[in-house]
Design an enzyme around this catalytic site. Structure first.
Site, mmCIF file in Angstrom:
data_model
loop_
_atom_site.group_PDB
_atom_site.id
_atom_site.type_symbol
_atom_site.label_atom_id
_atom_site.label_comp_id
_atom_site.label_asym_id
_atom_site.label_seq_id
_atom_site.Cartn_x
_atom_site.Cartn_y
_atom_site.Cartn_z
ATOM 1 N N HIS A 60 0.825 -1.216 0.000
ATOM 2 C CA HIS A 60 0.000 0.000 0.000
ATOM 3 C C HIS A 60 0.862 1.270 0.000
ATOM 4 O O HIS A 60 1.249 1.792 1.048
ATOM 5 C CB HIS A 60 -0.899 -0.020 1.241
ATOM 6 C CG HIS A 60 -2.050 0.931 1.150
ATOM 7 N ND1 HIS A 60 -3.301 0.623 1.604
ATOM 8 C CD2 HIS A 60 -2.133 2.194 0.671
ATOM 9 C CE1 HIS A 60 -4.118 1.648 1.406
ATOM 10 N NE2 HIS A 60 -3.420 2.619 0.848
ATOM 11 N N LEU A 63 2.667 6.715 -4.925
ATOM 12 C CA LEU A 63 3.888 7.241 -5.555
ATOM 13 C C LEU A 63 3.683 8.604 -6.208
ATOM 14 O O LEU A 63 4.650 9.256 -6.596
ATOM 15 C CB LEU A 63 4.434 6.245 -6.578
ATOM 16 C CG LEU A 63 5.074 4.970 -6.002
ATOM 17 C CD1 LEU A 63 5.525 4.046 -7.131
ATOM 18 C CD2 LEU A 63 6.245 5.284 -5.083
ATOM 19 N N ARG A 64 2.448 9.024 -6.371
ATOM 20 C CA ARG A 64 2.117 10.381 -6.865
ATOM 21 C C ARG A 64 2.530 10.675 -8.300
ATOM 22 O O ARG A 64 2.483 11.838 -8.723
ATOM 23 C CB ARG A 64 2.743 11.460 -5.948
ATOM 24 C CG ARG A 64 2.443 11.324 -4.478
ATOM 25 C CD ARG A 64 0.973 11.315 -4.178
ATOM 26 N NE ARG A 64 0.714 11.443 -2.729
ATOM 27 C CZ ARG A 64 -0.432 11.088 -2.163
ATOM 28 N NH1 ARG A 64 -1.416 10.582 -2.900
ATOM 29 N NH2 ARG A 64 -0.606 11.236 -0.869
ATOM 30 N N ASN A 94 -4.614 6.233 -7.353
ATOM 31 C CA ASN A 94 -5.267 7.554 -7.255
ATOM 32 C C ASN A 94 -4.293 8.694 -7.526
ATOM 33 O O ASN A 94 -4.096 9.590 -6.714
ATOM 34 C CB ASN A 94 -5.956 7.725 -5.896
ATOM 35 C CG ASN A 94 -5.015 7.601 -4.724
ATOM 36 O OD1 ASN A 94 -3.941 7.020 -4.840
ATOM 37 N ND2 ASN A 94 -5.402 8.143 -3.583
ATOM 38 N N ASP A 152 -8.463 2.857 -3.980
ATOM 39 C CA ASP A 152 -7.956 3.475 -2.755
ATOM 40 C C ASP A 152 -8.010 4.999 -2.777
ATOM 41 O O ASP A 152 -7.796 5.641 -3.788
ATOM 42 C CB ASP A 152 -6.519 3.035 -2.455
ATOM 43 C CG ASP A 152 -6.112 3.489 -1.068
ATOM 44 O OD1 ASP A 152 -6.847 3.197 -0.120
ATOM 45 O OD2 ASP A 152 -5.081 4.176 -0.940
ATOM 46 N N HIS A 232 -5.683 -0.822 5.381
ATOM 47 C CA HIS A 232 -5.570 0.033 6.574
ATOM 48 C C HIS A 232 -6.741 -0.052 7.555
ATOM 49 O O HIS A 232 -7.407 0.950 7.824
ATOM 50 C CB HIS A 232 -5.306 1.491 6.185
ATOM 51 C CG HIS A 232 -6.127 2.058 5.068
ATOM 52 N ND1 HIS A 232 -7.485 1.929 4.986
ATOM 53 C CD2 HIS A 232 -5.764 2.777 3.977
ATOM 54 C CE1 HIS A 232 -7.923 2.531 3.908
ATOM 55 N NE2 HIS A 232 -6.893 3.047 3.271
ATOM 56 N N ASP A 305 0.665 2.540 3.836
ATOM 57 C CA ASP A 305 -0.164 3.622 3.305
ATOM 58 C C ASP A 305 0.676 4.901 3.158
ATOM 59 O O ASP A 305 0.227 6.003 3.478
ATOM 60 C CB ASP A 305 -1.403 3.874 4.185
ATOM 61 C CG ASP A 305 -2.436 4.767 3.502
ATOM 62 O OD1 ASP A 305 -2.260 5.082 2.313
ATOM 63 O OD2 ASP A 305 -3.420 5.149 4.169
HETATM 64 ZN ZN LIG Z 1 -6.850 4.253 1.627
#
Ligand SMILES: [Zn+2]
Length: 425
Positions: A60, A63-64, A94, A152, A232, A305
Site C-alpha cells: 500500500h 507514488l504520486r 489515485n 484506494d 488500513h 499507506d
Molecule cells: Zn486508503
C-alpha cells in the site's frame, strides 16, 4: 556479483525457519541457505546479531506519479522503499490522472523498470477517474501488468459496478485491495469522532464509516469469488468482522498500518495536520484490538499507506489539510519498537506480515528465502537505537508525526534480485 551473508538470524516464514545461518546469492537467486557456508564471494556481509528476512513487501504505497511529482516520483518513492527495507511495493492508482486504463498502467510499469531499484506493482482503479460511474477496462489493465485492483482513497459506493468488478477480479485472479469508507458517513471529517475532536472543534469520522463497508465488501467478495484484502483497518469492529469472516472460511485478508498500532487519538495534542490520515487515529480500545488481531493472525499484513504530500498541503488546520503521512522509512522501526520489542510479534511473525503474507495476497512467488527463490533480502539490525529524523528521508514527503521518536531497529541492507539496492552507512 555474488554475495555471502554470514551468521545472520535467518527468518523464513515459508519454512517457519528461525535459525542462525548463511545465505549465498548469485545470478539474482538464493543459491544456498545453510549453516557454515565456506563459499567465496565478491561481497561478504557479516550479519551477526541481525535479522535476515525475505525482502519486505509493502502492499500500500502512493507514488504520486503521474501528476504530483512535487510530492513524490517513482524514483524517489522507490528509493525510499529500498531504504525502508522493501523490495516490492504496490502503487495505488489515485494519481492525477487516475491509473484507470492499460496505457497508464504501462506508463508506470515502464518508468519503474527504468528508474526503480526495486519491484513496483501497479494497481488499477475500479471506476473510470474514480468517479464511481463506469467500470474500467480491468482485463486490459491486468494484461498490461496491473497486479491488483483498488479504488484506494475512497470506496466504490456503486455496488452494481463493484459487483461486476469483483467478478472480473475473480476471473482474472487479481486481488481487490479495498479502502473501506462510507462516503456519506465520512462527510468532511478529519479525525476520529470522539471527545478529542470536540475539544479541538474538528469534525469527526465514526467507526461505522469503516465497519459498515468492511461488512459490505466481505459479503460482495464472497458472493463473487473475488479475493478481498482490506486496506488500513483502524477499528475494533473491522478486526471482529474479519475474524468472523475467516472463521466462516471466507477468502479475505486485512492489513494494519504502523500509525494505527502506534498512536491513538489521544496523541493529537494540537490541531496538527501531521496527525491527519484516512482512516484516522482511533481510540486506545481500537488500537488494542488491532494489536490483538495482528497477534492472533486475524490481521495478515503490515502495510504503510505511504502518502507523501508537499508542505503546503500539510499546513494550517487539520480541517483543510490533505490526508496521509509518509511511512516507507519508518515502518520497520515502528514495527520493531511497538510489536517485536514488546513481545507482541516474534521476528518470524514480523517477516510473515511484512513479506510472506503480502506475497500471498498478491499471488507472487516471493516472501521466502528458500534455495532457488528470487534474491530479495532485507537485513535488519535489531539493536540499533536512534531517533527518527525526517531530515534524513529519501522520500520527498516530510509529513510524519514520528519525527524525533525514539525507536529500535534499523534496515542495514536491502538486496533486490541479488543487487544491493540500499546499504546503511
Ligand atoms: Zn486508503
Amino acid at each position: 556479483m555474488d554475495i555471502l551473508i554470514k551468521n545472520g538470524r535467518i527468518l523464513d516464514p515459508s519454512l517457519q525457519k528461525d535459525e542462525i545461518g548463511d545465505l549465498y546469492i548469485k545470478d539474482g537467486k538464493i543459491q544456498k541457505a545453510e549453516k557454515g557456508l565456506e563459499t567465496k564471494a565478491d561481497r561478504v556481509i557479516d550479519a551477526d546479531g541481525c535479522f535476515v528476512m525475505p525482502g519486505l513487501i509493502d502492499i500500500h504505497v502512493h507514488l504520486r506519479d503521474p501528476g504530483q511529482e512535487y510530492k513524490e516520483t517513482i524514483e524517489s518513492g522507490s528509493a525510499a522503499a529500498a531504504k525502508g527495507g522493501f523490495t516490492t511495493i504496490v502503487a495505488m492508482p489515485n494519481t492525477v490522472p487516475v491509473i484507470d486504463n492499460k496505457d497508464r498502467v504501462s506508463y508506470v510499469k515502464n518508468k519503474a523498470e527504468m528508474v526503480s531499484p526495486i519491484h513496483v506493482i501497479q494497481s488499477g482503479a475500479i471506476t473510470v477517474g474514480q468517479k464511481d460511474q463506469e467500470i474500467t477496462d480491468i482485463e486490459g489493465m491486468v494484461q498490461a501488468g496491473a497486479g491488483a485492483l483498488s479504488e484506494d482513497g475512497k470506496s466504490v459506493m456503486n455496488m452494481k459496478i463493484y459487483r461486476e468488478a469483483m467478478k472480473e477480479a475473480a476471473r482474472l485472479n487479481v486481488p481487490v485491495l479495498a479502502h473501506c469508507e462510507d462516503k456519506s458517513l465520512a462527510g468532511g471529517g478529519c479525525m476520529n469522532e470522539d471527545e478529542k475532536a470536540k475539544e479541538l472543534n474538528l469534525p469527526g469520522i465514526c467507526n461505522a464509516t469503516e465497519d459498515a463497508i468492511i461488512a459490505r465488501d466481505i459479503i460482495l467478495a464472497h458472493d463473487t469469488g473475488a479475493r478481498l484484502h482490506l486496506c488500513h483497518c483502524s477499528t475494533k469492529g473491522s478486526v471482529e468482522i474479519l475474524r468472523q469472516a475467516k472463521q466462516a472460511g471466507y477468502d479475505v485478508t486485512g492489513e494494519v498500518c504502523p500509525h494505527h498500532f502506534t498512536l491513538t487519538t489521544d496523541d493529537i495534542s494540537t490541531d496538527n495536520p501531521n496527525y491527519k490520515m484516512n482512516p484516522p487515529l482511533r481510540s486506545e480500545e481500537d488500537k488494542k484490538a488491532l494489536i490483538e488481531g495482528l497477534k492472533d493472525g486475524t490481521m495478515d499484513v503490515i502495510s504503510t499507506d505511504h502518502a507523501p504530500h508537499g508542505a503546503k498541503e500539510k499546513q494550517g488546520s487539520m480541517r483543510n489539510a490533505a490526508f496521509g503521512i509518509v511511512g516507507l522509512e519508518t515502518s520497520v522501526a515502528l514495527t520493531m519498537t511497538e510489536l517485536v520489542e514488546k513481545g507482541i510479534l516474534t521476528p518470524l511473525q514480523m517477516a510473515e506480515k511484512m513479506s510472506y503474507n503480502p506475497a500471498k495476497v498478491l499471488g507472487i512467488s516471493k516472501g521466502t528465502l528458500q534455495e532457488g527463490a528470487d534474491a530479495d533480502v532485507t537485513i535488519i539490525d535489531p539493536k540499533a537505537s536512534y531517533k527518527i529524523d525526517k531530515g534524513t528521508f529519501v522520500s520527498k514527503g516530510r509529513n510524519t508525526p514520528f519525527d524525533g521518536k525514539k525507536v529500535k531497529g534499523r534496515v542495514i541492507f536491502t538486496i533486490c534480485d541479488g543487487n544491493i539496492v540500499y546499504e546503511y552507512k
